[in-house]
Design a protein around this motif. Structure first.
Motif, short mmCIF file in Angstrom:
data_model
loop_
_atom_site.label_atom_id
_atom_site.label_comp_id
_atom_site.label_asym_id
_atom_site.label_seq_id
_atom_site.Cartn_x
_atom_site.Cartn_y
_atom_site.Cartn_z
N SER A 122 0.92 -1.32 -0.53
CA SER A 122 -0.15 -0.21 -0.11
C SER A 122 0.98 1.44 0.14
N THR A 123 0.30 2.08 -0.61
CA THR A 123 1.03 3.73 0.06
C THR A 123 1.36 4.12 1.18
N LEU A 124 0.14 4.10 1.96
CA LEU A 124 0.85 4.21 3.46
C LEU A 124 1.90 3.82 3.90
N GLY A 125 1.73 1.95 3.62
CA GLY A 125 2.53 0.94 4.22
C GLY A 125 3.87 1.54 3.35
N GLN A 126 3.87 1.92 2.23
CA GLN A 126 5.34 2.42 1.69
C GLN A 126 6.25 3.70 2.35
N ILE A 132 5.70 4.45 5.36
CA ILE A 132 5.55 4.64 6.71
C ILE A 132 6.42 4.04 7.23
N PHE A 133 7.20 2.90 6.04
CA PHE A 133 7.37 1.53 6.35
C PHE A 133 9.02 1.76 5.42
N ASP A 134 10.20 1.11 6.05
CA ASP A 134 11.03 1.60 4.79
C ASP A 134 11.10 -0.42 4.60
N ASN A 135 10.36 -0.68 2.37
CA ASN A 135 10.63 -1.86 2.47
C ASN A 135 11.94 -2.05 1.82
N ALA A 136 13.30 -1.18 2.57
CA ALA A 136 14.37 -1.74 1.53
C ALA A 136 14.84 -3.30 2.23
N ASP A 137 14.76 -3.58 2.96
CA ASP A 137 14.77 -4.87 3.87
C ASP A 137 14.03 -5.99 3.60
N CYS A 138 12.74 -5.77 3.26
CA CYS A 138 11.61 -6.53 3.67
C CYS A 138 12.20 -7.98 2.48
N THR A 139 11.73 -8.78 3.04
CA THR A 139 11.91 -10.65 2.37
C THR A 139 10.43 -10.89 1.97
N GLY A 140 9.34 -10.37 1.88
CA GLY A 140 8.34 -11.02 1.01
C GLY A 140 6.79 -10.52 1.49
N LYS A 141 5.47 -11.58 1.73
CA LYS A 141 4.67 -11.18 2.78
C LYS A 141 4.79 -12.44 3.28
N ASP A 142 5.18 -13.02 3.39
CA ASP A 142 4.90 -14.24 4.15
C ASP A 142 5.52 -14.21 5.27
N VAL A 143 5.53 -13.39 6.31
CA VAL A 143 6.36 -13.46 7.89
C VAL A 143 5.96 -14.06 8.80
N SER A 144 6.39 -14.78 9.75
CA SER A 144 6.19 -15.38 11.02
C SER A 144 6.39 -14.55 12.13
#
Length: 187
Positions: free
Chosen positions: A42-46, A48-60
């Motif tokens: 989402s626009t808001l999520g991007q 507010i939070f930095d996606n630079a170190d994201c790994t995917g949509k499946d997190v635990s």
């Protein structure tokens, strides 16, 4: 009586309105996702939070975090929260205080307060563990608000600090706050 005392403290340190409470619930819940490596779409999520170190949509998550997220989702549902995730920002000036925490709390439905701390300085820590970084200090004359809950270990409390009407810190204290050291209790 509890609501009257809480209202008394609210005049000293204004609390967020329901919309702001929804922003806080959304922010803390999604901060858990960000820390787990979630890639926001989402626009808001991007924004507010930095996606630079994201790994995917499946997190635990740990059991503590899963319970926190479930509680916040339920509170959002009960309050009819509807965050515009197509928007670019939320109204929450103290997000940096929450980002400084290792262990995130859950906003409480009911708060209470210690007005006029008269005890010794108390370190405010980033997490509910010995050795966590000190991120603030409760000092004489400050007000303490118990406006968060947690699913962490017993013997720890998360508090907000106020200097007059300004929120100046959020963090963890080991062993809790001795209410006998309060000039007045509300809530």
């Amino acid at each position: 009586m509890r609501r009257f005392a809480f209202a008394l403290f609210a005049t000293l340190a204004p609390l967020p309105a329901v919309a702001d409470g929804c922003d806080e619930l959304w922010f803390i819940r999604n901060l858990h996702f960000d820390r787990a490596g979630y890639c926001f779409g989402s626009t808001l999520g991007q924004n507010i939070f930095d996606n630079a170190d994201c790994t995917g949509k499946d997190v635990s998550f740990s059991e503590e975090v899963r319970r926190s997220i479930a509680q916040m989702k339920e509170m959002e549902r009960l309050h009819g929260c509807s965050i515009n995730t197509d928007g670019e920002r939320i109204d929450m000036y103290y997000d940096y205080m929450l980002r400084a925490l290792e262990d995130l709390p859950v906003p409480s439905e009911f708060g209470s307060a210690c007005i006029g701390w008269a005890g010794p300085d108390v370190p405010l820590l980033a997490g509910h563990r010995a050795g966590a970084a000190q991120i603030g200090t409760l000092r004489r004359g400050m007000d303490v608000m118990w406006d968060y809950e947690h699913f962490g270990p017993s013997g720890w409390q998360v508090i907000s600090l106020y200097d007059g009407s300004d929120r100046v810190g959020i963090g963890w204290v080991q062993g809790g706050i001795d209410e006998r050291q309060c000039g007045q209790l509300a809530g």
